[in-house]
Design an enzyme around this catalytic site. Sequence first.
Site, PDB file in Angstrom:
ATOM      1  N   LYS A 257       0.840  -1.193   0.000  1.00  0.00           N
ATOM      2  CA  LYS A 257       0.000   0.000   0.000  1.00  0.00           C
ATOM      3  C   LYS A 257       0.872   1.238   0.000  1.00  0.00           C
ATOM      4  O   LYS A 257       1.727   1.418   0.873  1.00  0.00           O
ATOM      5  CB  LYS A 257      -0.891   0.029   1.246  1.00  0.00           C
ATOM      6  CG  LYS A 257      -2.198  -0.704   1.055  1.00  0.00           C
ATOM      7  CD  LYS A 257      -2.957  -0.774   2.335  1.00  0.00           C
ATOM      8  CE  LYS A 257      -4.212   0.040   2.282  1.00  0.00           C
ATOM      9  NZ  LYS A 257      -5.028  -0.161   3.502  1.00  0.00           N
TER      10      LYS A 257
HETATM   11  C1  E4P Z   1      -8.257   0.845   3.231  1.00  0.00           C
HETATM   12  O1  E4P Z   1      -7.564  -0.055   2.780  1.00  0.00           O
HETATM   13  C2  E4P Z   1      -8.153   1.347   4.606  1.00  0.00           C
HETATM   14  O2  E4P Z   1      -7.517   0.396   5.416  1.00  0.00           O
HETATM   15  C3  E4P Z   1      -9.482   1.586   5.264  1.00  0.00           C
HETATM   16  O3  E4P Z   1     -10.570   1.262   4.437  1.00  0.00           O
HETATM   17  C4  E4P Z   1      -9.593   2.857   6.020  1.00  0.00           C
HETATM   18  O4  E4P Z   1     -10.881   2.986   6.560  1.00  0.00           O
HETATM   19  P1  E4P Z   1     -11.241   3.937   7.781  1.00  0.00           P
HETATM   20  O5  E4P Z   1     -11.614   5.251   7.225  1.00  0.00           O
HETATM   21  O6  E4P Z   1     -12.436   3.263   8.402  1.00  0.00           O
HETATM   22  O7  E4P Z   1     -10.050   3.984   8.680  1.00  0.00           O
END
Ligand code: E4P
Length: 218
Positions: free
Chosen positions: A85
């Site tokens: 990521k």
């Molecule tokens: C995406 O891969 C992220 O890990 C995630 O969806 C973030 O979501 P949040 O806004 O609930 O932290």
Amino acid sequence: MAEIFIDTAKIAEIKAAAAWGILDGVTTNPTLMFRAGTANRKEQTLKIVEIVQGSVSAEVISTDAAGMVAEAREILSWSEHVYVKIPAIAEGLKAMREISAWPNGRINATLIFSANQAYLVARAGASYASIFMGRLDDAGLDGIQVLQETRQIFDNYGLTCKVLAASIRSTYHVTQSLLAGADILTMPYGVLQKMISSPFTDVGLAKFLADWEKVAGK
Ligand code: E4P
């Protein structure tokens, strides 16, 4: 078909979701590692890969391109299931351009809040563009609209980068993401549980069983 990922680093939740037989992958991030109580990204990611032999995302910590590339080299070497990521910032684009040229350059571009960012990460060679729907809504913007715009733009230009609906907060987000043509949805375990739950199903099932008991118990 849209793939279903779970957005957690907690092993118990991943095991429970995997047991349903419909789980295609897992996304993690530093906050989710913190919530799972571990700073050992490699160990936790490999534990997850053992449970789900699908796509498993692990995030870099560096914010400069060289650092991201170095981290990506390590992260991607852990398993063929792992996606790295990379945040959707200018340094991230530079890193993605380089990483995407590798034979194992599997990239989940993260923290995307506009269709323009999504277009750029697709051009930089990302495999996934993660649109943060819930956080967009939190800011008074429209996460579903950004998802729809991204889908349309990727289709207009035949971009193969997958549209990933992330930061999902509700079953409403799930339905809207599916309607908008998201390729992947990543959601917390709680939302996944809500997808299969209906009080009408529970009441209907109880009635069926009670009636069956009346006739079969005779
Ligand atoms: C995406 O891969 C992220 O890990 C995630 O969806 C973030 O979501 P949040 O806004 O609930 O932290």
